[in-house]
Design a protein around this motif. Sequence first.
Motif, PDB file in Angstrom:
ATOM      1  N   ASP A 125       0.709  -1.380   0.183  1.00 40.90           N
ATOM      2  CA  ASP A 125       0.019   0.048   0.040  1.00 40.90           C
ATOM      3  C   ASP A 125       0.827   1.062   0.081  1.00 40.90           C
ATOM      4  O   ASP A 125       0.652   2.345  -0.745  1.00 40.90           O
ATOM      5  CB  ASP A 125      -0.747   0.276   1.244  1.00 40.90           C
ATOM      6  N   LEU A 126       1.921   1.080   0.677  1.00 38.27           N
ATOM      7  CA  LEU A 126       2.882   2.471   0.808  1.00 38.27           C
ATOM      8  C   LEU A 126       3.495   2.645  -0.392  1.00 38.27           C
ATOM      9  O   LEU A 126       3.506   3.600  -0.968  1.00 38.27           O
ATOM     10  CB  LEU A 126       3.936   2.351   2.047  1.00 38.27           C
ATOM     11  N   LEU A 127       4.101   1.552  -1.131  1.00 41.22           N
ATOM     12  CA  LEU A 127       4.652   1.597  -2.228  1.00 41.22           C
ATOM     13  C   LEU A 127       3.940   2.108  -3.430  1.00 41.22           C
ATOM     14  O   LEU A 127       4.032   3.079  -4.182  1.00 41.22           O
ATOM     15  CB  LEU A 127       5.306   0.446  -2.711  1.00 41.22           C
ATOM     16  N   ARG A 128       2.706   1.614  -3.530  1.00 38.54           N
ATOM     17  CA  ARG A 128       1.500   1.781  -4.319  1.00 38.54           C
ATOM     18  C   ARG A 128       1.327   3.434  -4.204  1.00 38.54           C
ATOM     19  O   ARG A 128       1.071   4.134  -5.383  1.00 38.54           O
ATOM     20  CB  ARG A 128       0.230   1.218  -4.410  1.00 38.54           C
ATOM     21  N   ALA A 129       1.011   4.044  -3.171  1.00 46.05           N
ATOM     22  CA  ALA A 129       0.737   5.320  -2.903  1.00 46.05           C
ATOM     23  C   ALA A 129       1.782   6.346  -3.121  1.00 46.05           C
ATOM     24  O   ALA A 129       1.446   7.284  -3.974  1.00 46.05           O
ATOM     25  CB  ALA A 129       0.330   5.429  -1.537  1.00 46.05           C
ATOM     26  N   SER A 130       3.216   5.698  -3.165  1.00 52.35           N
ATOM     27  CA  SER A 130       4.208   6.525  -3.238  1.00 52.35           C
ATOM     28  C   SER A 130       4.397   6.720  -4.924  1.00 52.35           C
ATOM     29  O   SER A 130       4.504   7.894  -5.438  1.00 52.35           O
ATOM     30  CB  SER A 130       5.505   5.910  -2.785  1.00 52.35           C
ATOM     31  N   GLN A 131       4.111   5.795  -5.591  1.00 52.75           N
ATOM     32  CA  GLN A 131       4.177   5.628  -7.026  1.00 52.75           C
ATOM     33  C   GLN A 131       3.168   6.689  -7.677  1.00 52.75           C
ATOM     34  O   GLN A 131       3.246   7.129  -8.815  1.00 52.75           O
ATOM     35  CB  GLN A 131       4.050   4.233  -7.482  1.00 52.75           C
ATOM     36  N   GLU A 132       2.054   6.659  -7.168  1.00 53.66           N
ATOM     37  CA  GLU A 132       0.725   7.538  -7.569  1.00 53.66           C
ATOM     38  C   GLU A 132       0.742   8.950  -6.958  1.00 53.66           C
ATOM     39  O   GLU A 132       0.046   9.718  -7.619  1.00 53.66           O
ATOM     40  CB  GLU A 132      -0.763   6.778  -7.019  1.00 53.66           C
TER      41      GLU A 132
END
Length: 292
Positions: free
Chosen positions: A280-287
Amino acid sequence: MEMLATMMHRPMTVRMLMAHGETIFPDSVIAAFDGARSHSASYASVAAGANRLAGALHALGVRSGDRVATFSWNSREHLEAYLAIPSMGAVMHTVNVRLSSEQVAWVINHAEDSVVILDARLAELFAPVIPMLTTVRHILVVGEAAVDAPGLEISDFGAATAAQPDHYDWPDIDETRAAAVCYTSGTTGNPKGVVYSHRTTFVHSLASRATDTFGICERDRILLLPPMFHANAWGLPYSGWMSGSDIIMPGPFLQPDGIRKMINDERPTFTAMVPTLLGDLLRASQEGAVDM
């Protein structure tokens, strides 16, 4: 004639671990995040709270060997339970809040828990469990929530502990006695219980401080993202306490925005998490939602 050791003969117990933290690191802090900011309490005050909790549980009839369940997010009160329940000779049962209602009731009944310490933020989730309980006599509610539990005694955690002194006469406990029980997530039938002794808890805390493992030390600020109901947060509450680390309790705020704020505000030096949370953290960062 056999030669006996003249060194330490004290059993390695959670009480010994608790005493070390409160004596050596009284000014280290436990910070509880409320979604907007953190509220800090010193080790000395948390230890006093653990003493009061032990007194409150004893007043409810909890005795050596009895099981006490926690149904809670990571919080200061949950840490007080971590310290108090095993130290008074009872057995802590950290219930996985992500199990189904039927599985939660099953593990509580199987462990024969007599008391449940319930985080008010989880009261609605716990409500369907209550009619299925067979061994619980009392529910201690942390925070404000209306709990409907016919036939059970309901008490406010704050009021019950405030009525007790800051000192509790801790018993002597054999280090091989049970300190805590955790259950699996029930992927192959009903969840299976695993019992931790005082000795294994103490030794695991020492091992977590080693250079070649987590290397936990007094300089650390631990963001405690592993749930305290998941394998006892991988032992971090105990190893952090033993080391005098500051510990940040996230409560239910495990979404990327909440974690980002805790990182920015509290500047942790150490954390750990399950892969889904990291994803979730990585996805939010990429978005672009989180500036990591």
